[in-house]
Design an enzyme around this catalytic site. Structure first.
Site, short mmCIF file in Angstrom:
data_model
loop_
_atom_site.label_atom_id
_atom_site.label_comp_id
_atom_site.label_asym_id
_atom_site.label_seq_id
_atom_site.Cartn_x
_atom_site.Cartn_y
_atom_site.Cartn_z
N ALA A 66 0.87 -1.17 0.00
CA ALA A 66 0.00 0.00 0.00
C ALA A 66 0.91 1.22 0.00
O ALA A 66 2.04 1.17 0.48
CB ALA A 66 -0.89 -0.02 1.23
N GLY A 111 0.69 -4.91 0.87
CA GLY A 111 -0.48 -4.98 -0.01
C GLY A 111 -0.19 -5.68 -1.33
O GLY A 111 -1.09 -6.20 -1.97
N GLU A 114 -0.44 -9.27 -0.58
CA GLU A 114 -1.88 -9.53 -0.40
C GLU A 114 -2.61 -9.58 -1.74
O GLU A 114 -3.51 -10.40 -1.94
CB GLU A 114 -2.48 -8.46 0.52
CG GLU A 114 -1.99 -8.60 1.96
CD GLU A 114 -2.35 -7.39 2.81
OE1 GLU A 114 -1.97 -6.26 2.44
OE2 GLU A 114 -3.00 -7.57 3.85
N GLU A 134 4.33 -5.07 7.50
CA GLU A 134 3.52 -4.01 8.13
C GLU A 134 3.87 -3.74 9.58
O GLU A 134 3.79 -2.60 10.05
CB GLU A 134 2.02 -4.35 8.03
CG GLU A 134 1.42 -4.14 6.66
CD GLU A 134 1.54 -5.34 5.75
OE1 GLU A 134 2.35 -6.24 6.04
OE2 GLU A 134 0.83 -5.38 4.73
N1 DAK Z 1 4.60 3.20 -0.74
C1 DAK Z 1 4.98 4.36 -1.33
N2 DAK Z 1 6.14 4.49 -2.01
C2 DAK Z 1 6.94 3.42 -2.09
C3 DAK Z 1 6.61 2.18 -1.48
C4 DAK Z 1 5.36 2.10 -0.79
N3 DAK Z 1 4.93 0.96 -0.22
N4 DAK Z 1 7.61 1.31 -1.72
C5 DAK Z 1 8.52 1.99 -2.45
N5 DAK Z 1 8.12 3.24 -2.67
C6 DAK Z 1 8.82 4.31 -3.41
C7 DAK Z 1 10.01 4.82 -2.61
O1 DAK Z 1 9.59 5.79 -1.66
C8 DAK Z 1 10.88 5.42 -3.70
O2 DAK Z 1 10.31 6.68 -4.08
P1 DAK Z 1 11.27 7.95 -4.37
O3 DAK Z 1 12.06 8.15 -3.13
O4 DAK Z 1 12.12 7.53 -5.53
O5 DAK Z 1 10.31 9.05 -4.68
C9 DAK Z 1 10.64 4.47 -4.87
O6 DAK Z 1 9.42 3.77 -4.58
C10 DAK Z 1 11.76 3.45 -5.00
O7 DAK Z 1 11.91 2.81 -3.74
P2 DAK Z 1 13.32 2.70 -2.99
O8 DAK Z 1 14.20 3.84 -3.36
O9 DAK Z 1 13.05 2.49 -1.55
O10 DAK Z 1 13.92 1.40 -3.66
P3 DAK Z 1 14.90 0.34 -3.00
O11 DAK Z 1 15.31 -0.57 -4.08
O12 DAK Z 1 15.98 1.02 -2.20
O13 DAK Z 1 14.01 -0.47 -1.95
C11 DAK Z 1 12.01 -1.62 -1.19
C12 DAK Z 1 12.91 -1.23 -2.40
C13 DAK Z 1 10.77 -2.34 -1.76
C14 DAK Z 1 12.77 -2.62 -0.31
C15 DAK Z 1 11.64 -0.37 -0.40
O14 DAK Z 1 11.12 0.59 -1.31
C16 DAK Z 1 10.63 -0.63 0.67
O15 DAK Z 1 10.95 -1.15 1.73
N6 DAK Z 1 9.38 -0.23 0.39
C17 DAK Z 1 8.30 -0.33 1.35
C18 DAK Z 1 7.87 -1.77 1.48
C19 DAK Z 1 6.77 -1.92 2.50
O16 DAK Z 1 6.98 -1.66 3.70
N7 DAK Z 1 5.65 -2.33 2.03
C20 DAK Z 1 4.47 -2.50 2.87
C21 DAK Z 1 3.72 -1.23 2.80
S1 DAK Z 1 2.50 -1.20 4.08
C22 DAK Z 1 -4.42 -1.14 6.37
C23 DAK Z 1 -4.48 -0.97 5.01
C24 DAK Z 1 -3.43 -1.34 4.26
C25 DAK Z 1 -2.28 -1.83 4.83
C26 DAK Z 1 -2.22 -1.94 6.19
C27 DAK Z 1 -3.27 -1.62 6.97
N8 DAK Z 1 -5.54 -0.78 7.18
C28 DAK Z 1 -6.50 0.12 6.67
C29 DAK Z 1 -5.67 -1.41 8.45
C30 DAK Z 1 -1.18 -2.18 4.00
C31 DAK Z 1 0.06 -1.83 4.35
C32 DAK Z 1 1.20 -1.97 3.46
O17 DAK Z 1 1.19 -2.54 2.38
#
Ligand code: DAK
Length: 258
Positions: A66, A111, A114, A134
């Protein structure tokens, strides 16, 4: 609906839905979820399409989760609404009566994992990575991850992944049954697979999906009744007659999808 965050292509009986925000690693914000919903509804209602493939653009991510930037300032009500929207869209993918294959090339996190789990099964490239990180952001998965992950890999492995937020590679995902195959030419492989499914009796294929999905939610006796009812309904189709006639006549069946 005009799509800005996804692409929807159709090749004969196959539709390919590509999440197309590569600069944000295809992260899911509200607009992207709404476009996925509209695209899946279009595929559901298109009688010429038999199989849907969902993939991500850019060669680095399926979907990295997400959109964290979008969620940053949300209050509890907005968070709940966002979670409900994601759940609705993923449930739609899971329940349309057409096979949906996730073709994963890169990160499938949060997400994104998921979304992949809402598809019927998952095929990935060897550079793919999976996880529900998360808890590292101090939230639970919100798009069905706490429910689908244990149903796919078992409760023990699911709890370990959910509690730690660990990210696993493609081989580990294969080992625990999160993906079916790790392949070299991902889209080539998945399209061939989709074409094979599209060549079968489509009502039977769709009933298989319904039988597995509905049967897994109930006890074995009720599940067997579901199977028997769907098996019986196949005999109301032209394809069943053609399929069995073709076998007896030792020729290839020519199905019409009904
Ligand atoms: N959201 C927004 N932007 C993201 C992103 C994300 N999930 N993942 C990556 N990006 C963006 C980065 O900010 C970066 O943007 P700029 O800085 O270039 O503007 C660009 O994509 C490239 O990412 P990185 O520079 O970080 O690239 P790396 O190769 O260094 O790293 C990575 C890749 C996938 C390991 C890293 O980007 C990362 O850790 N990303 C986040 C992964 C993550 O934590 N995903 C889970 C997200 S939380 C709920 C509803 C929904 C949810 C929960 C609760 N409720 C209503 C209860 C869902 C939650 C999630 O999915």
């Amino acid at each position: 609906m005009e799509f800005k965050n996804v692409l929807l292509e159709k090749e004969e009986r196959i539709a390919i839905l590509t999440i197309n925000r590569p600069k944000a690693l295809n992260a899911l914000n509200k607009d992207t979820l709404l476009e996925i919903k509209a695209a899946v509804e279009e595929v559901r209602d298109d009688n010429d399409i038999y199989v849907l493939i969902i993939t991500g653009a850019g060669g680095k991510a399926f979907v990295a989760g997400a959109d964290i930037t979008y969620m940053l300032e949300m209050n509890a009500q907005e968070g709940r609404e966002f979670g409900l929207l994601g759940q609705e869209v993923f449930r739609l993918i899971e329940s349309i009566e057409k096979p949906v294959i996730a073709a994963i090339d890169g990160f499938a996190l949060g997400g994104g994992c998921e979304l992949a789990m809402a598809c019927d099964f998952r095929i990935c490239s060897d550079k793919s990575k999976f996880g529900q990180p998360e808890v590292g952001l101090a939230v639970t998965p919100g798009f069905g991850g706490t429910q689908r992950l244990p149903r796919i890999v078992g409760t023990g492995m699911a709890k370990q992944l959910l509690y730690t937020g660990d990210v696993i590679d493609a081989d580990e995902a294969l080992r625990i049954g999160l993906v079916n195959y790790v392949v070299d030419d991902l889209m080539d492989y998945v399209k061939k697979l989709a074409r094979k499914i599209a060549s079968r009796g489509q009502v039977a294929v769709r009933y298989c999906k319904v039988a597995v999905n509905d049967g897994m939610q109930t006890d074995i006796d009720r599940a067997m009744t579901i199977e028997a009812d769907l098996f019986g309904l196949c005999f109301a189709t032209d394809d069943q007659k053609e399929g069995m006639k073709a076998f007896v006549e030792k020729r290839k069946a020519e199905f019409i999808g009904k």
